[in-house]
Design a protein around this motif. Structure first.
Motif, PDB file in Angstrom:
ATOM      1  N   VAL A 102       0.835  -1.204   0.000  1.00  0.00           N
ATOM      2  CA  VAL A 102       0.000   0.000   0.000  1.00  0.00           C
ATOM      3  C   VAL A 102       0.870   1.254   0.000  1.00  0.00           C
ATOM      4  O   VAL A 102       0.614   2.206  -0.752  1.00  0.00           O
ATOM      5  N   LEU A 103       1.909   1.263   0.828  1.00  0.00           N
ATOM      6  CA  LEU A 103       2.808   2.425   0.871  1.00  0.00           C
ATOM      7  C   LEU A 103       3.509   2.631  -0.469  1.00  0.00           C
ATOM      8  O   LEU A 103       3.640   3.760  -0.951  1.00  0.00           O
ATOM      9  N   GLY A 104       3.955   1.539  -1.084  1.00  0.00           N
ATOM     10  CA  GLY A 104       4.623   1.646  -2.376  1.00  0.00           C
ATOM     11  C   GLY A 104       3.703   2.194  -3.447  1.00  0.00           C
ATOM     12  O   GLY A 104       4.095   3.059  -4.247  1.00  0.00           O
ATOM     13  N   LEU A 105       2.463   1.720  -3.459  1.00  0.00           N
ATOM     14  CA  LEU A 105       1.495   2.200  -4.443  1.00  0.00           C
ATOM     15  C   LEU A 105       1.170   3.676  -4.207  1.00  0.00           C
ATOM     16  O   LEU A 105       1.044   4.459  -5.161  1.00  0.00           O
ATOM     17  N   SER A 106       1.051   4.070  -2.951  1.00  0.00           N
ATOM     18  CA  SER A 106       0.799   5.487  -2.625  1.00  0.00           C
ATOM     19  C   SER A 106       1.918   6.366  -3.165  1.00  0.00           C
ATOM     20  O   SER A 106       1.659   7.440  -3.732  1.00  0.00           O
ATOM     21  N   ARG A 107       3.154   5.916  -3.004  1.00  0.00           N
ATOM     22  CA  ARG A 107       4.290   6.700  -3.500  1.00  0.00           C
ATOM     23  C   ARG A 107       4.279   6.790  -5.025  1.00  0.00           C
ATOM     24  O   ARG A 107       4.595   7.834  -5.595  1.00  0.00           O
ATOM     25  N   MET A 108       3.934   5.681  -5.684  1.00  0.00           N
ATOM     26  CA  MET A 108       3.854   5.692  -7.151  1.00  0.00           C
ATOM     27  C   MET A 108       2.857   6.732  -7.637  1.00  0.00           C
ATOM     28  O   MET A 108       3.126   7.499  -8.565  1.00  0.00           O
ATOM     29  N   ILE A 109       1.684   6.756  -7.002  1.00  0.00           N
ATOM     30  CA  ILE A 109       0.629   7.678  -7.421  1.00  0.00           C
ATOM     31  C   ILE A 109       1.039   9.121  -7.152  1.00  0.00           C
ATOM     32  O   ILE A 109       0.838  10.005  -7.990  1.00  0.00           O
ATOM     33  N   ASP A 110       1.644   9.358  -5.989  1.00  0.00           N
ATOM     34  CA  ASP A 110       2.107  10.703  -5.660  1.00  0.00           C
ATOM     35  C   ASP A 110       3.153  11.173  -6.671  1.00  0.00           C
ATOM     36  O   ASP A 110       3.101  12.306  -7.168  1.00  0.00           O
ATOM     37  N   GLN A 111       4.085  10.306  -7.004  1.00  0.00           N
ATOM     38  CA  GLN A 111       5.132  10.640  -7.978  1.00  0.00           C
ATOM     39  C   GLN A 111       4.518  10.931  -9.345  1.00  0.00           C
ATOM     40  O   GLN A 111       4.876  11.905 -10.012  1.00  0.00           O
ATOM     41  N   MET A 112       3.567  10.091  -9.762  1.00  0.00           N
ATOM     42  CA  MET A 112       2.920  10.272 -11.063  1.00  0.00           C
ATOM     43  C   MET A 112       2.194  11.615 -11.128  1.00  0.00           C
ATOM     44  O   MET A 112       2.306  12.351 -12.120  1.00  0.00           O
ATOM     45  N   CYS A 113       1.465  11.955 -10.078  1.00  0.00           N
ATOM     46  CA  CYS A 113       0.706  13.210 -10.067  1.00  0.00           C
ATOM     47  C   CYS A 113       1.625  14.426 -10.067  1.00  0.00           C
ATOM     48  O   CYS A 113       1.306  15.453 -10.670  1.00  0.00           O
ATOM     49  N   GLN A 114       2.758  14.318  -9.389  1.00  0.00           N
ATOM     50  CA  GLN A 114       3.692  15.444  -9.362  1.00  0.00           C
ATOM     51  C   GLN A 114       4.423  15.612 -10.691  1.00  0.00           C
ATOM     52  O   GLN A 114       4.629  16.734 -11.149  1.00  0.00           O
ATOM     53  N   GLU A 115       4.799  14.491 -11.318  1.00  0.00           N
ATOM     54  CA  GLU A 115       5.589  14.569 -12.543  1.00  0.00           C
ATOM     55  C   GLU A 115       4.739  14.837 -13.778  1.00  0.00           C
ATOM     56  O   GLU A 115       5.178  15.517 -14.703  1.00  0.00           O
ATOM     57  N   SER A 116       3.520  14.294 -13.805  1.00  0.00           N
ATOM     58  CA  SER A 116       2.663  14.420 -14.992  1.00  0.00           C
ATOM     59  C   SER A 116       1.247  14.791 -14.562  1.00  0.00           C
ATOM     60  O   SER A 116       0.307  14.010 -14.702  1.00  0.00           O
ATOM     61  N   PRO A 117       1.086  16.003 -14.007  1.00  0.00           N
ATOM     62  CA  PRO A 117      -0.222  16.361 -13.433  1.00  0.00           C
ATOM     63  C   PRO A 117      -1.363  16.395 -14.445  1.00  0.00           C
ATOM     64  O   PRO A 117      -2.469  15.940 -14.149  1.00  0.00           O
ATOM     65  N   GLU A 118      -1.113  16.933 -15.649  1.00  0.00           N
ATOM     66  CA  GLU A 118      -2.213  17.064 -16.611  1.00  0.00           C
ATOM     67  C   GLU A 118      -2.710  15.687 -17.066  1.00  0.00           C
ATOM     68  O   GLU A 118      -3.920  15.419 -17.119  1.00  0.00           O
ATOM     69  N   ALA A 119      -1.778  14.800 -17.374  1.00  0.00           N
ATOM     70  CA  ALA A 119      -2.156  13.464 -17.829  1.00  0.00           C
ATOM     71  C   ALA A 119      -2.786  12.654 -16.694  1.00  0.00           C
ATOM     72  O   ALA A 119      -3.691  11.854 -16.925  1.00  0.00           O
ATOM     73  N   SER A 120      -2.329  12.872 -15.457  1.00  0.00           N
ATOM     74  CA  SER A 120      -2.907  12.148 -14.316  1.00  0.00           C
ATOM     75  C   SER A 120      -4.369  12.539 -14.111  1.00  0.00           C
ATOM     76  O   SER A 120      -5.228  11.678 -13.891  1.00  0.00           O
TER      77      SER A 120
END
Length: 373
Positions: A102-120
């Motif tokens: 769960v922690l790993g998945l949370s970090r993935m999503i946070d990273q994705m939203c920060q790096e590619s906000p429009e596409a997320s």
């Protein structure tokens, strides 16, 4: 191309964009991610001939990564859903790896939203017609990430909120898709399952040795309401954590814009109006304001009609005194463009005149629209 797998029955749905690119046995592209299956014949042909390439995402670590490419939400989408499903199964089975998953998945999503906000943000709107429960949960987490940052939560509280968004509906997973597909009025038994799901999800997490007090409190409170009309305890006002309200609002918004068997989905303008009304007593006002600010009037992934009668998809929110940015996919006479044309919606010819709300999304090449190759 190696590791191509056959598509399992039930993995694809008529009227929904493909979750991944489909190949033939020789590795040639048959259909790109974002293509919308139109009928039973196309579906059968894909099950007979179609193959896909499973993707894996390495869990983010504290070490410096050599791979500095931006996270591609469209390529990551299928594996995020698979990771979510395996994480929730790990909790249910009381697997020792559950917490780390769960922690790993949370970090993935946070990273994705920060790096590619429009596409997320676009993911939420492009796949919102009839999402599965796992898709809905992923959308909740994405919206929570953006709203939490806008609301001013620090990284630690945001991380816990993301974990809560991923696990709060654990107890509903076995029944949610069936409930959403039913056009009948809920039975008393079904209503009881819904009302008890926060407590049951908390219990499952405790039994899997996930015991963060803040995490459990967010989950137990995410259906409470500021005016005291929520459940299970009828809490009100500041007795409810702000994180719980952010999660509740994310769930509400996704429910508004998704189609269910028993009702049509709202368009973006209707959903925004309803969210704004929730600031009057149902939520502390700053939280609906934060969500509206990150969505903007036309969130990425929204289909719009322009002043020149083209249909375009919003790919970027307003930026530095410029209007939203779109890419036209359908011409003024209804002809489908073979590529896409960039449109600055602050220009008179390309002003947005209406939001398009099709029953079936038009096919698009998501990677091309958002510049991923």
């Amino acid at each position: 191309m190696q590791n191509l797998l056959r598509i399992a029955p039930g993995a694809l749905t008529i009227g929904k964009p493909l979750p991944w690119t489909v190949y033939d046995a020789d590795g040639n592209v048959l259909l790109r991610q974002g293509y919308v299956i139109q009928n039973d014949l196309q579906l059968e042909q894909l099950f007979e001939r179609g193959l896909f390439q499973p993707r894996t995402i390495e869990r983010p670590s504290d070490e410096v990564q050599e791979d500095v490419r931006l996270r591609n939400p469209f390529a990551d989408y299928p594996v995020l859903l698979q990771t979510l499903e395996s994480s929730l199964n790990a909790i249910t089975n009381q697997d020792d790896s559950a917490r780390q998953r769960v922690l790993g998945l949370s970090r993935m999503i946070d990273q994705m939203c920060q790096e590619s906000p429009e596409a997320s943000l676009a993911l939420v709107h492009l796949y919102s017609i009839e999402p599965t429960i796992h898709e809905q949960i992923l959308f909740y987490a994405i919206l929570c990430q953006f709203t939490a940052r806008r609301f001013g939560l620090d990284e630690k509280r945001t991380a816990v909120l993301l974990s809560a968004a991923l696990t709060a509906n654990l107890a509903l997973v076995p029944v949610a898709d069936k409930l959403n597909a039913s056009s009948r009025v809920l039975t008393d038994e079904q209503r009881a399952v819904i009302r008890k799901h926060p407590e049951r999800s908390v219990q499952a997490l405790k039994e899997s040795d996930i015991t963060s007090p803040l995490l459990l409190k967010i989950i137990s409170q995410h259906h409470e309401q500021a005016d005291g009309s929520g459940y299970p305890l009828g809490l009100s006002g500041t007795d409810i954590r702000g994180e719980a309200e952010i999660l509740a609002l994310a769930e509400r918004y996704v429910a508004m814009i998704t189609k269910r068997a028993y009702r049509e989905r709202m368009n973006i303008a209707e959903a925004r109006k309803l969210i704004a009304s929730l600031a009057d007593g149902k939520f502390r006002p700053a939280i609906p304001r934060a969500l509206l600010a990150i969505l903007t009037e036309y969130p990425p992934g929204t289909l719009v009609r322009l002043a020149n009668n083209e249909v375009a998809v919003i790919v970027r929110r307003p930026h530095r005194h410029r209007g939203p940015f779109a890419k036209a996919i359908i011409g003024p006479r209804g002809n489908r463009y073979s590529g896409t044309f960039e449109r600055d919606c602050s220009q008179p010819d390309f002003n947005i005149v209406d939001v398009e709300q099709p029953e079936v999304m038009p096919s698009m090449d998501f990677g091309m629209l958002w510049g991923f190759h």
